[in-house]
Design an enzyme around this catalytic site. Structure first.
Site, mmCIF file in Angstrom:
data_model
loop_
_atom_site.group_PDB
_atom_site.id
_atom_site.type_symbol
_atom_site.label_atom_id
_atom_site.label_comp_id
_atom_site.label_asym_id
_atom_site.label_seq_id
_atom_site.Cartn_x
_atom_site.Cartn_y
_atom_site.Cartn_z
ATOM 1 N N SER A 74 0.808 -1.209 0.000
ATOM 2 C CA SER A 74 0.000 0.000 0.000
ATOM 3 C C SER A 74 0.846 1.266 0.000
ATOM 4 O O SER A 74 0.354 2.339 -0.305
ATOM 5 C CB SER A 74 -0.917 0.003 1.219
ATOM 6 O OG SER A 74 -0.148 -0.056 2.405
ATOM 7 N N CYS A 75 2.131 1.147 0.339
ATOM 8 C CA CYS A 75 2.993 2.326 0.315
ATOM 9 C C CYS A 75 3.381 2.703 -1.103
ATOM 10 O O CYS A 75 4.017 3.718 -1.323
ATOM 11 C CB CYS A 75 4.255 2.074 1.141
ATOM 12 S SG CYS A 75 5.246 0.703 0.543
ATOM 13 N N GLY A 76 3.039 1.878 -2.080
ATOM 14 C CA GLY A 76 3.334 2.182 -3.478
ATOM 15 C C GLY A 76 4.280 1.162 -4.055
ATOM 16 O O GLY A 76 3.881 0.324 -4.842
ATOM 17 N N CYS A 93 7.187 -1.444 -2.608
ATOM 18 C CA CYS A 93 7.888 -1.981 -1.442
ATOM 19 C C CYS A 93 8.883 -3.045 -1.880
ATOM 20 O O CYS A 93 8.544 -3.972 -2.589
ATOM 21 C CB CYS A 93 6.889 -2.586 -0.447
ATOM 22 S SG CYS A 93 5.689 -1.392 0.166
#
Length: 264
Positions: free
Chosen positions: A115-117, A119
């Site tokens: 979800s951080c883009g 990883c």
């Protein structure tokens, strides 16, 4: 006579308030459609994108080309789009068997994206993967760019209706607009345009692309992958976009207005 509804937009009711003290009023306003579009390729769930559910066959083809799942439109067999009861759309794509290897590899890498883009080293390496440079050269004078910018508004049907749509235009070297596609997302609009151009057998190497968006790294990547020699955007470019365009032979124009523009 009531105006014809615009595909990709729906009317909503609002109460409008005024700063000058006039009485509030009830009004109808068209909003652009935004919906989750689940992309299934050769039976594999590949991605869920937020998009405007129009021109989805163009979108499917352009998306597969941008993702480098196929090397040419000939490997794209079909796309079937249908609304789903739970909300959103299912876009089922069938590629030729030659696309199975890239499809499985890219799907595996997508599982590492959080979800951080982006990883993990593997995902970062994939995003910054080396691309073949653009080899096509296109003689486009500033006057042609100004001509395309001035004409673009006449082609933005969804944009005029909602004031919330991005547009991507395929233009000839003299600034004539051949195709336009619109979407709530600038990346989606670009993919739709690439797919529409491929279906119309228009060579991206002999055209330039004009986008109503800021110029990001991802848009530069799409242009380089497609072999577009010149990308022009209405808003400014990011640092990485300018650097990647320069290193891949892409001519980049930003802040393209009717009276001025910047060339990196």
């Amino acid at each position: 006579m009531a105006p014809m509804p615009v595909e990709g937009a729906r009317d909503f009711s609002f109460r409008e308030h005024f700063a000058d003290g006039r009485p509030a009023r009830q009004m109808e306003r068209a909003l652009i459609e935004e919906a989750p579009v689940a992309i299934e390729i050769n039976g594999i769930g590949y991605a869920v994108m937020m998009a405007t559910p129009t021109d989805l066959e163009d979108y499917a083809l352009g998306f597969c080309l941008s993702e480098q799942l196929i090397a040419s439109p000939a490997e794209f067999l079909s796309a079937d789009a249908a609304p789903v009861e739970a909300g959103g759309w299912m876009l089922r794509v069938q590629l030729a068997a030659s696309g199975a290897g890239p499809l499985l590899e890219r799907a595996r890498l997508r599982l590492a994206e959080g979800s951080c883009g982006l990883c993990g080293i593997e995902s970062l390496e994939q995003v910054m993967r080396p691309l073949s440079p653009v080899t096509a050269k296109l003689d486009v004078e500033p006057a042609a760019l100004f001509r395309a910018v001035e004409a673009l508004g006449d082609h933005q049907v969804l944009g005029r209706e909602t004031r919330a749509a991005h547009a991507a235009a395929l233009c000839t070297p003299d600034g004539a607009i051949k195709l336009v596609r619109e979407d709530v997302g600038r990346h989606n609009a670009f993919d739709k345009l690439l797919g529409a151009g491929a279906r119309a057998s228009l060579d991206p190497a002999s055209h330039f692309v004009l986008l109503t968006a800021r110029c990001s790294f991802e848009l530069v990547q799409k242009a380089v992958i497609a072999g577009v020699p010149l990308l022009a955007t209405i808003s400014a470019a990011s640092t990485l976009a300018v650097e990647q365009a320069a290193s891949h032979g892409l001519r980049l124009i930003s802040l393209a207005r009717e009276d001025s523009l910047l060339q990196a």
